[in-house]
Design a protein around this motif. Structure first.
Motif, mmCIF file in Angstrom:
data_model
loop_
_atom_site.group_PDB
_atom_site.id
_atom_site.type_symbol
_atom_site.label_atom_id
_atom_site.label_comp_id
_atom_site.label_asym_id
_atom_site.label_seq_id
_atom_site.Cartn_x
_atom_site.Cartn_y
_atom_site.Cartn_z
ATOM 1 N N GLY A 123 -28.305 -38.428 30.394
ATOM 2 C CA GLY A 123 -28.303 -39.878 30.546
ATOM 3 C C GLY A 123 -27.167 -40.327 31.456
ATOM 4 N N LYS A 124 -27.318 -41.528 32.006
ATOM 5 C CA LYS A 124 -26.346 -41.991 33.013
ATOM 6 C C LYS A 124 -24.934 -42.124 32.454
ATOM 7 N N TYR A 125 -24.799 -42.380 31.142
ATOM 8 C CA TYR A 125 -23.460 -42.521 30.568
ATOM 9 C C TYR A 125 -22.798 -41.172 30.277
ATOM 10 N N GLY A 126 -23.486 -40.091 30.612
ATOM 11 C CA GLY A 126 -22.904 -38.772 30.419
ATOM 12 C C GLY A 126 -22.303 -38.185 31.684
ATOM 13 N N ASP A 127 -22.317 -38.940 32.769
ATOM 14 C CA ASP A 127 -21.989 -38.371 34.077
ATOM 15 C C ASP A 127 -20.513 -38.036 34.280
ATOM 16 N N LYS A 128 -19.644 -38.446 33.383
ATOM 17 C CA LYS A 128 -18.224 -38.097 33.479
ATOM 18 C C LYS A 128 -17.894 -36.834 32.684
ATOM 19 N N HIS A 129 -18.918 -36.201 32.122
ATOM 20 C CA HIS A 129 -18.711 -35.034 31.278
ATOM 21 C C HIS A 129 -19.649 -33.890 31.667
ATOM 22 N N VAL A 130 -19.344 -32.700 31.168
ATOM 23 C CA VAL A 130 -20.276 -31.573 31.175
ATOM 24 C C VAL A 130 -20.347 -31.030 29.751
ATOM 25 N N ARG A 131 -21.477 -30.445 29.418
ATOM 26 C CA ARG A 131 -21.628 -29.827 28.096
ATOM 27 C C ARG A 131 -21.455 -28.320 28.237
ATOM 28 N N ILE A 132 -20.573 -27.778 27.421
ATOM 29 C CA ILE A 132 -20.292 -26.341 27.439
ATOM 30 C C ILE A 132 -20.797 -25.738 26.129
ATOM 31 N N SER A 133 -21.696 -24.770 26.227
ATOM 32 C CA SER A 133 -22.277 -24.143 25.035
ATOM 33 C C SER A 133 -21.461 -22.924 24.623
ATOM 34 N N LEU A 134 -21.313 -22.753 23.328
ATOM 35 C CA LEU A 134 -20.539 -21.626 22.787
ATOM 36 C C LEU A 134 -21.451 -20.430 22.548
ATOM 37 N N VAL A 135 -22.097 -19.961 23.618
ATOM 38 C CA VAL A 135 -23.134 -18.939 23.487
ATOM 39 C C VAL A 135 -22.740 -17.622 24.153
ATOM 40 N N GLU A 136 -21.456 -17.455 24.433
ATOM 41 C CA GLU A 136 -20.941 -16.175 24.909
ATOM 42 C C GLU A 136 -19.776 -15.778 24.009
ATOM 43 N N ASN A 137 -19.474 -14.495 23.952
ATOM 44 C CA ASN A 137 -18.409 -14.039 23.067
ATOM 45 C C ASN A 137 -17.029 -14.470 23.581
ATOM 46 N N GLU A 138 -16.018 -14.231 22.766
ATOM 47 C CA GLU A 138 -14.673 -14.717 23.083
ATOM 48 C C GLU A 138 -14.116 -14.106 24.366
ATOM 49 N N HIS A 139 -14.439 -12.824 24.598
ATOM 50 C CA HIS A 139 -13.980 -12.164 25.821
ATOM 51 C C HIS A 139 -14.537 -12.869 27.054
ATOM 52 N N ARG A 140 -15.817 -13.197 27.007
ATOM 53 C CA ARG A 140 -16.463 -13.860 28.155
ATOM 54 C C ARG A 140 -15.920 -15.275 28.353
ATOM 55 N N ILE A 141 -15.608 -15.947 27.276
ATOM 56 C CA ILE A 141 -15.040 -17.291 27.399
ATOM 57 C C ILE A 141 -13.660 -17.223 28.049
ATOM 58 N N ARG A 142 -12.872 -16.237 27.656
ATOM 59 C CA ARG A 142 -11.551 -16.064 28.282
ATOM 60 C C ARG A 142 -11.706 -15.719 29.766
ATOM 61 N N GLN A 143 -12.718 -14.912 30.077
ATOM 62 C CA GLN A 143 -12.971 -14.570 31.478
ATOM 63 C C GLN A 143 -13.340 -15.818 32.278
ATOM 64 N N ALA A 144 -14.151 -16.697 31.664
ATOM 65 C CA ALA A 144 -14.508 -17.952 32.325
ATOM 66 C C ALA A 144 -13.264 -18.767 32.642
ATOM 67 N N ALA A 145 -12.340 -18.825 31.689
ATOM 68 C CA ALA A 145 -11.091 -19.563 31.896
ATOM 69 C C ALA A 145 -10.271 -18.946 33.026
ATOM 70 N N ARG A 146 -10.215 -17.605 33.084
ATOM 71 C CA ARG A 146 -9.478 -16.946 34.169
ATOM 72 C C ARG A 146 -10.121 -17.235 35.524
ATOM 73 N N ASN A 147 -11.457 -17.234 35.541
ATOM 74 C CA ASN A 147 -12.161 -17.547 36.786
ATOM 75 C C ASN A 147 -11.831 -18.962 37.267
ATOM 76 N N ILE A 148 -11.774 -19.898 36.328
ATOM 77 C CA ILE A 148 -11.445 -21.273 36.684
ATOM 78 C C ILE A 148 -10.020 -21.349 37.228
ATOM 79 N N LYS A 149 -9.114 -20.692 36.556
ATOM 80 C CA LYS A 149 -7.696 -20.733 36.961
ATOM 81 C C LYS A 149 -7.493 -20.109 38.333
ATOM 82 N N ASN A 150 -8.219 -19.023 38.604
ATOM 83 C CA ASN A 150 -8.050 -18.304 39.864
ATOM 84 C C ASN A 150 -8.820 -18.916 41.026
#
Length: 392
Positions: free
Chosen positions: A360-387
């Motif tokens: 919906g149009k009122y959601g455009d300032k956000h993204v939805r992040i699903s918790l559907v990967e394990n903790e290692h993969r989530i940490r990897q995602a964070a490292r990818n963002i940082k790098n």
């Protein structure tokens, strides 16, 4: 040959398909994409449920057509669940129907109760089936901004005054997908009072009833005394027991709405495959410790996501419920919108998320992040963002 179909033309281009197409292209290049987009649980269904399914399917009698409103044993199990979880009494024959997931149930109820031009209120942002189920059914959908609970109820009252007696129903969803908001029984009481007075049906989506963290268990609207006069509630086995592909859910509550849904379903389907219904019965009647185990997995992932993303420069508010985080776009990218930011995350950081504009149009300032990967993969995602991205 006519090639334009009225109801199909009502549906806008599916925003999420842009991300899915880009994700597929990146994977064809050999890139490792961490997919936190679709809310598709990755945990295995508990073994005792799978074992019941396997044992039941060996009986050839279970291979025949089932019952569209659900086998009696499963409706009894759902009745018992509501009694022990919410202290709500339901009639297994008149107030419960088994659905092929909560999504199918809501869409079929929309078809059952909608007349051309009916007006239906839906929060914005919202899970897509909530508005589009009614648009497909021919309703005129009006949105209410998903805001603080007090503002939401005030906005509802304004809409009721504006449209007088034209509003047939309102859809609500708590714990909410995508915003993760939760409400109390006090909110439900006010909502029921307003809708009862104005003769408006309430359709409540309670798919995330059992996925909550550090808060009391989310309530059901049916706990409110007058609710069954005007409300029906949809629940799902998908997240509670990690059974998304099994497609089992329920509609419970008002007898008129349940009767309408049961009748239309009798023309459209023969119900879920009987062994799946038997296994779902075993899930509801069997040991419930698996629910806590599933909940704990999501909580650990949530905590890792919030902590690791903060180190990467992206502050994400910890959700109190659901299997999602509703993350505000970093200020640097805010004016570009959620679809642009989602594409940047995918191309530069190898991370797929759902753009808020898709809800919906009122959601455009956000993204939805699903918790559907394990903790290692989530940490990897964070490292990818940082790098790969300078968020600050």
């Amino acid at each position: 040959m006519k090639t334009k179909f009225e109801r199909v033309s009502l549906l806008p281009p599916y925003v999420f398909s842009e991300i899915n197409n880009l994700k597929a292209k990146e994977r064809l290049k050999g890139r490792d994409i961490i997919d936190l987009g679709m809310g598709n649980p990755d945990n295995a269904t508990p073994k005792h449920i799978v074992n019941k399914m396997v044992a039941t399917i060996k009986n050839p009698k279970t291979h025949r057509y089932s019952i569209s409103r659900g086998i009696e044993g499963l409706r009894k199990a759902q009745r018992d669940y509501y009694l022990r979880r919410f202290n709500v009494n339901l009639h297994k024959d008149k107030e419960i129907v088994v659905t092929l997931g909560s999504k199918e149930g809501l869409a079929n109820l929309a078809s059952a109760i909608t007349s051309k031009g009916d007006l239906v209120l839906v929060p914005n942002p919202s899970y897509p089936i909530h508005p589009y189920g009614f648009l497909i059914a021919g309703a005129n959908v009006k949105s209410i901004r998903m805001d603080s609970h007090e503002n939401f109820l005030n906005n509802l009252s304004k809409k009721l005054n504006l449209y007088k007696n034209k509003i047939k129903a309102i859809i609500i969803n708590y714990p909410n997908n995508p915003t993760t908001n939760v409400v109390s029984l006090d909110f439900y009481k006010e909502l029921v009072d307003i809708c009862y007075k104005n003769e408006v049906w309430i359709l409540s989506d309670l798919a995330y009833a059992e996925i909550y963290f550090d808060i009391p268990p989310p309530p059901s609207i049916l706990q409110i005394k007058k609710a069954k006069n005007i409300a029906v509630e949809f629940t799902s086995m998908s997240k509670t027991f990690s059974m998304p592909g099994w497609r089992i859910g329920f509609a419970c509550g008002n007898r008129i709405l349940i009767s309408a849904l049961s009748r239309i379903k009798s023309y459209l389907d023969y119900g879920a495959f009987t062994p799946i219904q038997v296994a779902a019965t075993a899930a509801l009647n069997g040991p419930q410790d698996c629910i806590k185990e599933i909940r704990d997995i999501y909580k650990k992932r949530r905590d890792v996501l919030v902590t690791s993303f903060k180190r990467a420069g992206w502050s994400v508010s910890p959700p109190e419920a659901t299997m999602f985080a509703w993350a505000k776009i970093p200020e640097k990218f805010s004016n570009k919108g959620s679809l642009y930011f989602s594409k940047i995350l995918l191309k530069k950081a190898g991370l797929a998320v759902s753009p808020g504009i898709g809800f919906g149009k009122y959601g455009d300032k956000h993204v939805r992040i699903s918790l559907v990967e394990n903790e290692h993969r989530i940490r990897q995602a964070a490292r990818n963002i940082k790098n790969s991205l300078k968020l600050l």
